[in-house]
Design an enzyme around this catalytic site. Sequence first.
Site, short mmCIF file in Angstrom:
data_model
loop_
_atom_site.label_atom_id
_atom_site.label_comp_id
_atom_site.label_asym_id
_atom_site.label_seq_id
_atom_site.Cartn_x
_atom_site.Cartn_y
_atom_site.Cartn_z
N CYS A 44 55.84 -50.34 -12.87
CA CYS A 44 56.51 -49.05 -12.78
C CYS A 44 58.03 -49.22 -12.70
CB CYS A 44 56.00 -48.31 -11.54
SG CYS A 44 56.93 -46.81 -11.16
N TRP A 77 46.85 -45.48 -7.38
CA TRP A 77 47.14 -46.89 -7.55
C TRP A 77 46.24 -47.67 -6.57
CZ3 TRP A 77 50.57 -48.90 -11.09
CH2 TRP A 77 51.45 -48.00 -11.70
N THR A 111 52.07 -41.72 -6.09
CA THR A 111 53.07 -42.46 -6.85
C THR A 111 53.59 -43.67 -6.09
OG1 THR A 111 54.86 -41.06 -5.99
CG2 THR A 111 53.80 -40.37 -8.05
N VAL A 112 54.07 -44.64 -6.87
CA VAL A 112 54.84 -45.76 -6.35
C VAL A 112 56.25 -45.60 -6.88
CG1 VAL A 112 52.93 -47.39 -6.10
CG2 VAL A 112 54.08 -47.20 -8.32
N TYR A 175 60.12 -40.91 -21.47
CA TYR A 175 58.85 -40.23 -21.20
C TYR A 175 58.78 -38.90 -21.93
CZ TYR A 175 57.72 -43.62 -17.53
OH TYR A 175 57.41 -44.78 -16.85
#
Length: 338
Positions: A44, A77, A111-112, A175
């Site tokens: 990421c 995750w 999220t990370v 993105y």
Amino acid sequence: MGSYVVSGDFTRDTNYIATRITADGRDGYPVEAGRYRLVVARACPWANRTIIVRRLLGLEDAISIGFCGPTHDERSWTFDLDPGGVDPVLKIPRLQDAYLKRFPDYDKGITVPAIVDVSSGEVVTNDYPQITLDFSTEWTAFHRDGAPDLYPEPLRAEIDEVARRVYTEVNNGVYRCGFAGTQDAYNGAYDRLFTTLDWLSERLAGQRYLVGDTITEADVRLFTTLARFDPVYHGHFKCNRQKLAEMPVLWAYARDLFQTPGFGDTIDFVQIKQHYYIVHADLNPTRIVPRGPDLANWLSPHGREELGGRPFGDGTPPGPTRRGEEVPAGHSAHPARE
């Protein structure tokens, strides 16, 4: 894995957990060595920023780190790189567990990067733009001797201004190209992306770093996107006017940073490709991960020293990567450590 392509323009949800870890503890989470665990995925780009800044500032002893695998499912995750698929400190198989521990009804993306309070097992924050700024400004008591000033006060307004454009047009711009659901949406995102890459090339043609004569937060934020450009964004996200390696100024700038301790030694090209090409199954239904591009050219001379600049200012480079935190052999352009 879920669907990523949208019906029109891609808009990122930026409503993150805004809790901060500060020296005065005003949000209930004071800076404290050993209390928190930074959870990341090497794949990421947002998490990669925190890996770099933690290493540059020497916060390894103050904040432990946990690595998720390169892929995730619709839920979370996961810690599939660890024995038994369980984080050895948090004792959980999914990062989602830490989110739900604090917010039982949490219905947003898991999220990370995320920082978790180890004793309670609860997520503290996933506000990645603020995390690295707080590492620089709130965790100063635990910076290593010789840590660089990545967010110098006299330059903060300019750093913020540059970082905003880098985020909207480049970090998130790739993105917007990749997840665009219409030709018009893609065309607009593509034009904005390369207009800004051209602007960055012009800016960096005569100066070694984005703001001032040392590495700052702005460089960290741009670097993690550039490192993924040729392996992923050029083909997978259709950002294909040019490869990074065909943009001379940005390619030399990216190699300069890659060869700087704390940058390239955090980049895992294998996990990066696995993440994008496997997780984005609607873009790549076969989930075949490409073998290229060749990585050896990341270590070729860049010539940026001629522009002057002092990478770490009055500070010093970080030491070798800690044992157990190295990028696996064969996953990077950097040779394996003996």
